[in-house]
Scaffold this motif. Structure first.
Motif, PDB file in Angstrom:
ATOM      1  N   GLY A  29      54.405 -65.025  -6.047  1.00 13.60           N
ATOM      2  CA  GLY A  29      54.723 -64.416  -4.772  1.00 13.60           C
ATOM      3  C   GLY A  29      53.838 -64.911  -3.649  1.00 13.60           C
ATOM      4  N   MET A  30      54.357 -64.888  -2.426  1.00 15.27           N
ATOM      5  CA  MET A  30      53.564 -65.280  -1.264  1.00 15.27           C
ATOM      6  C   MET A  30      52.409 -64.307  -1.033  1.00 15.27           C
ATOM      7  SD  MET A  30      56.513 -66.306   1.484  1.00 15.27           S
ATOM      8  CE  MET A  30      55.254 -66.413   2.757  1.00 15.27           C
ATOM      9  N   PHE A  31      52.628 -63.048  -1.398  1.00 14.15           N
ATOM     10  CA  PHE A  31      51.612 -62.020  -1.237  1.00 14.15           C
ATOM     11  C   PHE A  31      51.321 -61.384  -2.594  1.00 14.15           C
ATOM     12  CE2 PHE A  31      53.429 -62.585   2.914  1.00 14.15           C
ATOM     13  CZ  PHE A  31      52.325 -62.535   3.764  1.00 14.15           C
ATOM     14  N   PHE A  32      50.195 -60.677  -2.666  1.00 19.26           N
ATOM     15  CA  PHE A  32      49.722 -60.185  -3.965  1.00 19.26           C
ATOM     16  C   PHE A  32      49.155 -58.784  -3.795  1.00 19.26           C
ATOM     17  CE2 PHE A  32      46.489 -59.615  -7.252  1.00 19.26           C
ATOM     18  CZ  PHE A  32      47.135 -60.084  -8.393  1.00 19.26           C
ATOM     19  N   LYS A  33      49.575 -57.891  -4.697  1.00 18.01           N
ATOM     20  CA  LYS A  33      49.039 -56.529  -4.696  1.00 18.01           C
ATOM     21  C   LYS A  33      48.836 -56.059  -6.126  1.00 18.01           C
ATOM     22  CE  LYS A  33      49.395 -51.918  -2.744  1.00 18.01           C
ATOM     23  NZ  LYS A  33      47.976 -52.029  -2.317  1.00 18.01           N
ATOM     24  N   VAL A  34      47.743 -55.340  -6.346  1.00 17.11           N
ATOM     25  CA  VAL A  34      47.448 -54.752  -7.648  1.00 17.11           C
ATOM     26  C   VAL A  34      47.921 -53.302  -7.651  1.00 17.11           C
ATOM     27  CG1 VAL A  34      45.644 -54.170  -9.321  1.00 17.11           C
ATOM     28  CG2 VAL A  34      45.432 -56.243  -7.921  1.00 17.11           C
ATOM     29  N   ILE A  35      48.626 -52.929  -8.700  1.00 16.04           N
ATOM     30  CA  ILE A  35      49.036 -51.545  -8.921  1.00 16.04           C
ATOM     31  C   ILE A  35      48.517 -51.124 -10.287  1.00 16.04           C
ATOM     32  CG2 ILE A  35      50.941 -49.896  -8.984  1.00 16.04           C
ATOM     33  CD1 ILE A  35      50.924 -51.367  -6.383  1.00 16.04           C
ATOM     34  N   ASP A  36      47.578 -50.220 -10.342  1.00 20.73           N
ATOM     35  CA  ASP A  36      47.095 -49.755 -11.642  1.00 20.73           C
ATOM     36  C   ASP A  36      48.208 -49.025 -12.374  1.00 20.73           C
ATOM     37  OD1 ASP A  36      44.591 -50.843 -11.389  1.00 20.73           O
ATOM     38  OD2 ASP A  36      43.670 -49.026 -10.597  1.00 20.73           O
ATOM     39  N   SER A  37      48.220 -49.141 -13.693  1.00 21.44           N
ATOM     40  CA  SER A  37      49.371 -48.683 -14.473  1.00 21.44           C
ATOM     41  C   SER A  37      49.537 -47.169 -14.490  1.00 21.44           C
ATOM     42  CB  SER A  37      49.264 -49.202 -15.915  1.00 21.44           C
ATOM     43  OG  SER A  37      48.061 -48.766 -16.523  1.00 21.44           O
ATOM     44  N   ASP A  38      48.494 -46.418 -14.125  1.00 24.93           N
ATOM     45  CA  ASP A  38      48.647 -44.965 -14.034  1.00 24.93           C
ATOM     46  C   ASP A  38      48.949 -44.503 -12.607  1.00 24.93           C
ATOM     47  OD1 ASP A  38      46.144 -45.661 -13.148  1.00 24.93           O
ATOM     48  OD2 ASP A  38      45.088 -44.004 -14.108  1.00 24.93           O
ATOM     49  N   ASP A  39      49.079 -45.444 -11.688  1.00 24.51           N
ATOM     50  CA  ASP A  39      49.461 -45.141 -10.317  1.00 24.51           C
ATOM     51  C   ASP A  39      50.911 -45.554 -10.102  1.00 24.51           C
ATOM     52  OD1 ASP A  39      46.838 -44.327  -9.906  1.00 24.51           O
ATOM     53  OD2 ASP A  39      46.210 -46.282  -9.158  1.00 24.51           O
ATOM     54  N   TRP A  40      51.407 -45.408  -8.867  1.00 15.81           N
ATOM     55  CA  TRP A  40      52.771 -45.805  -8.585  1.00 15.81           C
ATOM     56  C   TRP A  40      52.913 -46.013  -7.081  1.00 15.81           C
ATOM     57  CZ3 TRP A  40      51.121 -41.000  -9.978  1.00 15.81           C
ATOM     58  CH2 TRP A  40      51.395 -39.924  -9.132  1.00 15.81           C
ATOM     59  N   SER A  91      45.103 -49.854  -0.637  1.00 15.05           N
ATOM     60  CA  SER A  91      45.701 -50.020   0.691  1.00 15.05           C
ATOM     61  C   SER A  91      45.965 -51.465   1.078  1.00 15.05           C
ATOM     62  CB  SER A  91      44.792 -49.380   1.759  1.00 15.05           C
ATOM     63  OG  SER A  91      43.475 -49.880   1.678  1.00 15.05           O
ATOM     64  N   VAL A  92      45.467 -52.423   0.319  1.00 18.56           N
ATOM     65  CA  VAL A  92      45.484 -53.809   0.777  1.00 18.56           C
ATOM     66  C   VAL A  92      46.526 -54.647   0.040  1.00 18.56           C
ATOM     67  CG1 VAL A  92      43.749 -54.703  -0.841  1.00 18.56           C
ATOM     68  CG2 VAL A  92      43.978 -55.731   1.410  1.00 18.56           C
ATOM     69  N   ILE A  93      47.133 -55.564   0.801  1.00 14.92           N
ATOM     70  CA  ILE A  93      47.998 -56.616   0.261  1.00 14.92           C
ATOM     71  C   ILE A  93      47.465 -57.930   0.824  1.00 14.92           C
ATOM     72  CG2 ILE A  93      50.325 -57.594   0.190  1.00 14.92           C
ATOM     73  CD1 ILE A  93      51.383 -54.746   0.725  1.00 14.92           C
ATOM     74  N   TYR A  94      47.089 -58.863  -0.040  1.00 11.86           N
ATOM     75  CA  TYR A  94      46.549 -60.144   0.410  1.00 11.86           C
ATOM     76  C   TYR A  94      47.583 -61.263   0.278  1.00 11.86           C
ATOM     77  CZ  TYR A  94      41.625 -58.742   0.789  1.00 11.86           C
ATOM     78  OH  TYR A  94      40.440 -58.173   1.195  1.00 11.86           O
TER      79      TYR A  94
END
Length: 339
Positions: A82-93, A166-169
């Motif tokens: 992807g052009m952008f990257f975000k982490v989502i922890d598996s217990d979050d949504w 909160s961040v997307i790089y």
């Protein structure tokens, strides 16, 4: 072409990872979901493989030996298309409707050939123990509906720093800054957010409550008892942040430099508070050593942080001083409910 990659580090996540995945799937072919199974011992690997088989154009399942949260994020970055990257922890949504708005805005930037380094959205603390939530918004700090730089950013409140939630790089920016998180270490999300900042020139803020941050599990990394137990990992991250800031050289943008100093000061405060509330002589010595470590790297920075409010609060002398620090921490924890 994928607009954004969502990396989902998973370790023994069978009980909650599907909820996380389901909230991402409405993004369809515009998104990529990388499920990184970090050596799980339950059915996490099978769940990841089943989803990858069902949604081959959207989901990748990657299995690796256990390396911790940071290594799972590293794997996500290495494999992201992807052009952008975000982490989502598996217990979050995520809020799926907000996500669709974010994806559409990022697509518009691509169509208009506008370069964007970082997008920021709000996040929400979801407290399961009392079924309440609290939104962390940046509407008082950042302009809306425009691309902006650090000179346009206002003053952050203590509870309002830019976090992984909160961040997307821009993915290429993460490669450019050569971000590699340490293995087998918790709290590396601070490094993930912190190290790319000097490379960020253009930002965009969407006043949307995108990320839902789950708070409530006893084994969660931000649980007070868990943080005390893992204090050496917190200290490791803290020292790596000191090393990075002191080694990056002069930061010409004063707003960015001030923000990075304040963020580091907050990390020094967090480490110091948990060392204090543990109550052991060993950890009290570690607190002294941490501040001396900062002093050895940059004496001016040490004095700046040590003798301002937060630094003074965590270095009050004697038993009475430690009690005051604990009391202030307990009041803050009760008010802001951050763990």
């Amino acid at each position: 072409m994928k607009i954004i990659t969502f990396a989902v580090p998973c370790y023994n996540s069978e009980a909650y990872m599907e909820h996380c995945i389901q909230t991402l799937l409405p993004g369809g072919d515009d998104i990529e979901i990388i499920l990184v199974d970090d050596g799980s011992k339950d059915s996490t690997a099978k769940i990841a493989d089943d989803y990858a088989a069902k949604y081959p154009n959207i989901i990748k399942a990657i299995h690796q030996e256990n390396g911790g949260h940071g290594e799972a994020v590293n794997t996500g970055i290495k494999n992201a298309s992807g052009m952008f990257f975000k982490v989502i922890d598996s217990d979050d949504w995520v809020d799926s409707q907000c996500m669709l708005k974010v994806v559409e805005r990022l697509k518009q930037f691509y169509r208009d050939n506008i370069s964007l380094d970082m997008m920021i959205c709000n996040y929400v603390y979801e407290h399961t123990e009392d079924n309440t939530n609290r939104v962390i918004s940046y509407s008082n700090v950042m302009p809306e509906n425009c691309v902006f730089g650090w000179e346009d950013v206002g003053r952050f409140k203590v509870s309002q720093y830019i976090l992984m939630h909160s961040v997307i790089y821009r993915t290429e920016l993460l490669h450019q800054c050569k971000l590699v998180l340490p293995k087998h270490t918790f709290y590396v999300d601070n490094l993930f957010v912190y190290q790319p900042l000097p490379y960020v020139k253009t930002m965009y803020y969407m006043n949307l409550d995108l990320y839902r941050y789950f708070i409530g599990r006893e084994d969660q990394s931000v649980n007070e008892k868990v943080m005390i137990k893992r204090i050496d990992q917190q200290l490791r991250v803290n020292k790596l942040m000191i090393d990075f800031y002191c080694g990056i050289g002069e930061i010409s943008n004063k707003r960015l430099d001030s923000y990075m100093k304040n963020y580091l000061s907050m990390m020094m405060t967090i480490s110091s508070v948990f060392l204090l509330i543990s109550g052991t002589e060993e950890n009290l010595e570690k607190k002294v050593e941490l501040w001396e470590y900062l002093r050895s790297k940059d004496e001016r920075l040490y004095f700046r942080m040590r003798y301002r409010l937060l630094g003074t609060l965590t270095n009050l002398p004697g038993t009475a001083g430690r009690k005051i620090t604990k009391y202030v921490y307990q009041l803050s924890s009760k008010k802001y409910k951050f763990n």
